[in-house]
Design an enzyme around this catalytic site. Structure first.
Site, PDB file in Angstrom:
ATOM      1  N   HIS A   1      -2.783  -5.582  -2.281  1.00  0.00           N
ATOM      2  CA  HIS A   1      -1.896  -4.429  -2.048  1.00  0.00           C
ATOM      3  C   HIS A   1      -1.053  -4.176  -3.301  1.00  0.00           C
ATOM      4  CE1 HIS A   1       0.462  -1.423  -0.229  1.00  0.00           C
ATOM      5  NE2 HIS A   1       0.751  -1.979   0.925  1.00  0.00           N
TER       6      HIS A   1
ATOM      7  N   HIS B   1       2.373   1.736  -2.890  1.00  0.00           N
ATOM      8  CA  HIS B   1       3.455   2.126  -1.959  1.00  0.00           C
ATOM      9  C   HIS B   1       4.834   1.534  -2.267  1.00  0.00           C
ATOM     10  CE1 HIS B   1       0.009   2.734   1.230  1.00  0.00           C
ATOM     11  NE2 HIS B   1      -0.120   3.483   0.157  1.00  0.00           N
TER      12      HIS B   1
ATOM     13  N   TYR C   1       5.630  -1.655  -3.192  1.00  0.00           N
ATOM     14  CA  TYR C   1       5.812  -3.096  -2.944  1.00  0.00           C
ATOM     15  C   TYR C   1       5.686  -3.877  -4.261  1.00  0.00           C
ATOM     16  CZ  TYR C   1       5.612  -1.725   1.953  1.00  0.00           C
ATOM     17  OH  TYR C   1       5.868  -1.133   3.162  1.00  0.00           O
TER      18      TYR C   1
HETATM   19  C1  LIG Z   1       1.370   1.955  11.376  1.00  0.00           C
HETATM   20  C2  LIG Z   1       0.926   2.001   9.941  1.00  0.00           C
HETATM   21  C3  LIG Z   1       1.010   0.844   9.172  1.00  0.00           C
HETATM   22  C4  LIG Z   1       0.588   0.860   7.839  1.00  0.00           C
HETATM   23  N1  LIG Z   1       0.612  -0.319   7.119  1.00  0.00           N
HETATM   24  C5  LIG Z   1       0.047  -0.360   5.881  1.00  0.00           C
HETATM   25  C6  LIG Z   1      -0.133  -1.602   5.221  1.00  0.00           C
HETATM   26  O1  LIG Z   1       0.168  -2.702   5.720  1.00  0.00           O
HETATM   27  N2  LIG Z   1      -0.700  -1.570   3.978  1.00  0.00           N
HETATM   28  C7  LIG Z   1      -1.067  -0.405   3.383  1.00  0.00           C
HETATM   29  O2  LIG Z   1      -1.561  -0.430   2.251  1.00  0.00           O
HETATM   30  N3  LIG Z   1      -0.916   0.799   4.022  1.00  0.00           N
HETATM   31  C8  LIG Z   1      -0.403   0.825   5.248  1.00  0.00           C
HETATM   32  N4  LIG Z   1      -0.356   2.032   5.933  1.00  0.00           N
HETATM   33  C9  LIG Z   1      -0.952   3.234   5.340  1.00  0.00           C
HETATM   34  C10 LIG Z   1      -2.413   3.400   5.809  1.00  0.00           C
HETATM   35  O3  LIG Z   1      -3.245   2.393   5.281  1.00  0.00           O
HETATM   36  C11 LIG Z   1      -2.992   4.763   5.398  1.00  0.00           C
HETATM   37  O4  LIG Z   1      -3.010   4.845   3.993  1.00  0.00           O
HETATM   38  C12 LIG Z   1      -2.206   5.920   5.968  1.00  0.00           C
HETATM   39  O5  LIG Z   1      -1.969   5.738   7.351  1.00  0.00           O
HETATM   40  C13 LIG Z   1      -2.913   7.235   5.752  1.00  0.00           C
HETATM   41  O6  LIG Z   1      -4.117   7.246   6.482  1.00  0.00           O
HETATM   42  P1  LIG Z   1      -4.220   8.137   7.853  1.00  0.00           P
HETATM   43  O7  LIG Z   1      -3.675   9.483   7.495  1.00  0.00           O
HETATM   44  O8  LIG Z   1      -5.687   8.138   8.137  1.00  0.00           O
HETATM   45  O9  LIG Z   1      -3.396   7.467   8.874  1.00  0.00           O
HETATM   46  C14 LIG Z   1       0.098   2.051   7.266  1.00  0.00           C
HETATM   47  C15 LIG Z   1       0.023   3.208   8.042  1.00  0.00           C
HETATM   48  C16 LIG Z   1       0.410   3.193   9.372  1.00  0.00           C
HETATM   49  C17 LIG Z   1       0.270   4.439  10.198  1.00  0.00           C
END
Ligand SMILES: Cc1cc2nc3c(=O)[nH]c(=O)nc-3n(C[C@H](O)[C@H](O)[C@H](O)COP(=O)(O)O)c2cc1C
Length: 373
Positions: A172, A175, A177
């Site tokens: 990762h 975002h 981090y």
């Molecule tokens: C509940 C939730 C938790 C997430 N946790 C992470 C995470 O742990 N690591 C990460 O890289 N992105 C995380 N994301 C981002 C998702 O991986 C993804 O990039 C984002 O939801 C956009 O995709 P979508 O529009 O299909 O939901 C999270 C998103 C959601 C909704």
């Protein structure tokens, strides 16, 4: 309404020794459901259901390295110690259903969770300069020893992923981090070799992490790195404003051992440099593939009509057409597509798309975040 055939999503793809049956990746999504940081049977079952329903590759929720302050919520799963037994059950369940999976390996850096101000009991937050965001101190700046220990902990997690039988892992680096805090001048104010005036110099920490992880798993094991221009601290932030800067940022990481760049966008159809190739131009994953030669994963609002950060404010989203996605995949802009919320709320999403069952596709409701169905 999707008018075009979605066959392109269901073509196989091989990346090193990773044989994927199709192009659909479950995006990493933190669920905060692991009691004491150990994934339990409910978590294994959550991933198994998606593996059994046509997801080509599952990326786990962020799971943390062995550093005292690597997580910012108590029930984020660890990827060390007692948690590894739990992860063994997860990967065995996924393999039993014919799936492939990699853990997302994470250190949150100096960022607080948006949900809680919980603090790790045995460590203060840490980051390159002890900044949660530009001008916002939180925790401490990492010493050389902290940095060396963190790199070693990333490498240990890589070795564990391989030893447990995972098919790959994702680092990762996105975002806002830890790794991204080194990339971003807004959170990296160091005066040593872990900083520099250019994004190429600020890539050094990530490159050292990648090299150590590569050394831990050998040449044939596929390594994915997630990166983003945007930060949770600033959606408009950009690490690379030009293709040249993007090359400086990402090429050293591919040279260090990354096979797949997972290019995080909130909307996959947004052109990365519209001033160069227009509003329908290449997205981030498209440019990253073109500039580095690495395979890429795109992501962002696939199959839904609203973006994901709104879901944390309680907003849902309705099913949306896959036509734009199909068009981009047909022109081979990127290799794989990650799907977040649509797969969080419906384990059957990929099977329904494959069968053309448009009427069966569900809306995403924010209430889905409260359960592990
Ligand atoms: C509940 C939730 C938790 C997430 N946790 C992470 C995470 O742990 N690591 C990460 O890289 N992105 C995380 N994301 C981002 C998702 O991986 C993804 O990039 C984002 O939801 C956009 O995709 P979508 O529009 O299909 O939901 C999270 C998103 C959601 C909704």
């Amino acid at each position: 309404m999707t008018n075009h055939s979605t066959d392109v999503l269901f073509q196989p793809r091989r990346i090193k020794n990773l044989e994927l049956k199709n192009r659909i990746v479950m995006a990493p999504m933190t669920r905060n459901f692991a009691p004491n940081g150990v994934p339990d049977a409910a978590i294994a079952e959550y991933y198994r259901r998606r593996a059994a329903a046509d997801v080509g590759l599952i990326l786990s929720e962020g799971t943390t390295i062995a550093r005292p302050a690597s997580k910012n919520m108590p029930q984020i799963p660890d990827f060390h110690g007692a948690a590894l037994d739990g992860w063994k059950h997860v990967i065995d369940a996924v393999h039993g259903a014919g799936g492939k999976m990699g853990p997302q390996i994470w250190h949150v850096g100096a960022v607080a969770s948006g949900m809680t101000d919980w603090m790790p009991p045995d460590g203060a937050p840490e980051g390159p300069s002890g900044l949660a965001a530009p001008g916002t101190p939180r925790g401490q700046a990492m010493s050389d020893e902290d940095i060396a220990d963190s790199i070693a902990a990333f490498a240990a997690a890589a070795a564990s992923a391989k030893a447990l039988g995972f098919d790959t892992f994702e680092i990762h680096g996105a975002h806002g981090y830890l790794i991204d805090q080194f990339f971003w001048s807004g959170t990296n104010e160091r005066a040593d070799r872990w900083n520099g005036a250019t994004i190429g110099e600020r890539s050094r920490f990530a490159a050292e992490v990648v090299k150590a992880m590569r050394a831990a798993v050998g040449a044939d094991y596929p390594i994915i790195l997630r990166v983003s221009q945007w930060k949770q601290q600033d959606y408009k932030a950009r690490l690379a404003a030009t293709p040249d800067a993007m090359t400086q940022w990402l090429l050293p990481l591919v040279e260090a051992g990354v096979d797949v760049l997972h290019c995080s966008q909130r909307r996959f159809w947004d052109a990365e440099f519209p001033e160069l190739d227009g509003e329908d131009g290449l997205n981030f994953a498209g440019w990253a593939k073109k500039l580095t030669g690495a395979a890429t994963i795109s992501v962002g609002s696939v199959g839904l009509d609203g973006e994901f950060l709104a879901s944390f404010g309680g907003k849902g989203a309705a099913p949306a057409s896959l036509d734009k996605l199909v068009a981009r995949m047909e022109r081979d802009e990127f290799d794989l597509i990650a799907v977040g919320r649509a797969l969080l709320s419906d384990a059957q999403w990929a099977s329904k798309v494959r069968a053309g069952d448009q009427a069966g596709l569900k809306s995403f409701e924010a209430s889905a975040l409260a359960t592990l169905d």
